[in-house]
Design a protein around this motif. Structure first.
Motif, mmCIF file in Angstrom:
data_model
loop_
_atom_site.group_PDB
_atom_site.id
_atom_site.type_symbol
_atom_site.label_atom_id
_atom_site.label_comp_id
_atom_site.label_asym_id
_atom_site.label_seq_id
_atom_site.Cartn_x
_atom_site.Cartn_y
_atom_site.Cartn_z
ATOM 1 N N SER A 58 -0.562 -4.746 -4.042
ATOM 2 C CA SER A 58 -1.157 -6.187 -4.068
ATOM 3 C C SER A 58 0.150 -7.047 -3.446
ATOM 4 N N HIS A 59 -0.133 -8.059 -2.774
ATOM 5 C CA HIS A 59 0.983 -8.843 -2.077
ATOM 6 C C HIS A 59 1.391 -9.831 -3.111
ATOM 7 N N ARG A 107 2.848 -3.661 -7.659
ATOM 8 C CA ARG A 107 3.197 -4.789 -7.035
ATOM 9 C C ARG A 107 4.492 -4.285 -6.716
ATOM 10 N N SER A 142 0.847 -1.287 -0.025
ATOM 11 C CA SER A 142 -0.035 0.021 -0.005
ATOM 12 C C SER A 142 0.947 1.364 -0.017
ATOM 13 N N VAL A 144 -3.410 -1.782 -10.255
ATOM 14 C CA VAL A 144 -2.469 -2.532 -9.169
ATOM 15 C C VAL A 144 -1.133 -2.462 -9.189
ATOM 16 N N ALA A 181 -7.378 -6.932 -4.117
ATOM 17 C CA ALA A 181 -6.976 -6.436 -5.308
ATOM 18 C C ALA A 181 -8.160 -6.968 -6.558
ATOM 19 N N GLU A 182 -8.140 -8.319 -6.211
ATOM 20 C CA GLU A 182 -9.027 -9.007 -7.461
ATOM 21 C C GLU A 182 -10.329 -8.409 -7.342
ATOM 22 N N SER A 205 -8.516 -12.341 -2.553
ATOM 23 C CA SER A 205 -7.771 -11.256 -2.902
ATOM 24 C C SER A 205 -8.443 -9.887 -3.112
ATOM 25 N N ARG A 238 -4.082 -17.604 -2.796
ATOM 26 C CA ARG A 238 -4.954 -16.628 -3.273
ATOM 27 C C ARG A 238 -6.394 -17.139 -3.215
#
Length: 138
Positions: free
Chosen positions: A108-109, A138, A13, A136, A123-124, A121, A116
């Motif tokens: 996103s992790h 990374r 984040s 997103v 993000a998803e 998720s 997942r």
């Protein structure tokens, strides 16, 4: 243009916030922290749950964003912070809808495979449900 950055204090984040600062320095940037509510029975104690959520939101808002000064923000890009309580993906999408957000950025992790599927998720879910474009990081 309003850019919403989902912020939870994690490294992804922070990277999302730094991306927003670098990419949209002249736009309104909002860092949204979603405090997850404790799960429990939804049929019993609705009023108690509402009071808890209000108290939790106020508690998080009072604490503020202690992590913000650690961001890489060399140009001192202006931003504001908001706090909400609930399920992160839902709250991010709802905030974007209710506040005329033009773009959402989140970290996103990078989980994949079984982790997942088991963990889900955020993000998803945001990408699938957002009414506006999502980046997103990374």
């Amino acid at each position: 243009m309003t850019v919403l950055v989902a912020f939870d204090g994690s490294t992804p984040s922070r990277k999302a916030a730094e991306h927003a600062f670098a990419t949209y320095p002249d736009e309104e940037i909002v860092l949204l922290r979603v405090a997850e509510a404790a799960s429990g029975s939804t049929t019993a104690g609705i009023d108690l749950a509402r009071e808890y959520l209000k108290d939790r939101r106020d508690e998080i808002a009072e604490k503020g964003f202690d992590e913000v000064p650690e961001f890489e923000n060399p140009d001192d890009v202006a931003f504001r912070t908001e706090v909400t309580v609930g399920q992160p993906a839902r709250e991010i999408v709802a905030f974007a809808e209710e506040h005329d957000v033009d773009h959402v950025i989140l970290g996103s992790h990078g989980r994949s495979g079984v982790s997942r599927v088991l963990l889900g998720s955020v993000a998803e879910r945001v990408v699938r449900r957002s009414p506006v474009p999502v980046t997103v990081v990374r």
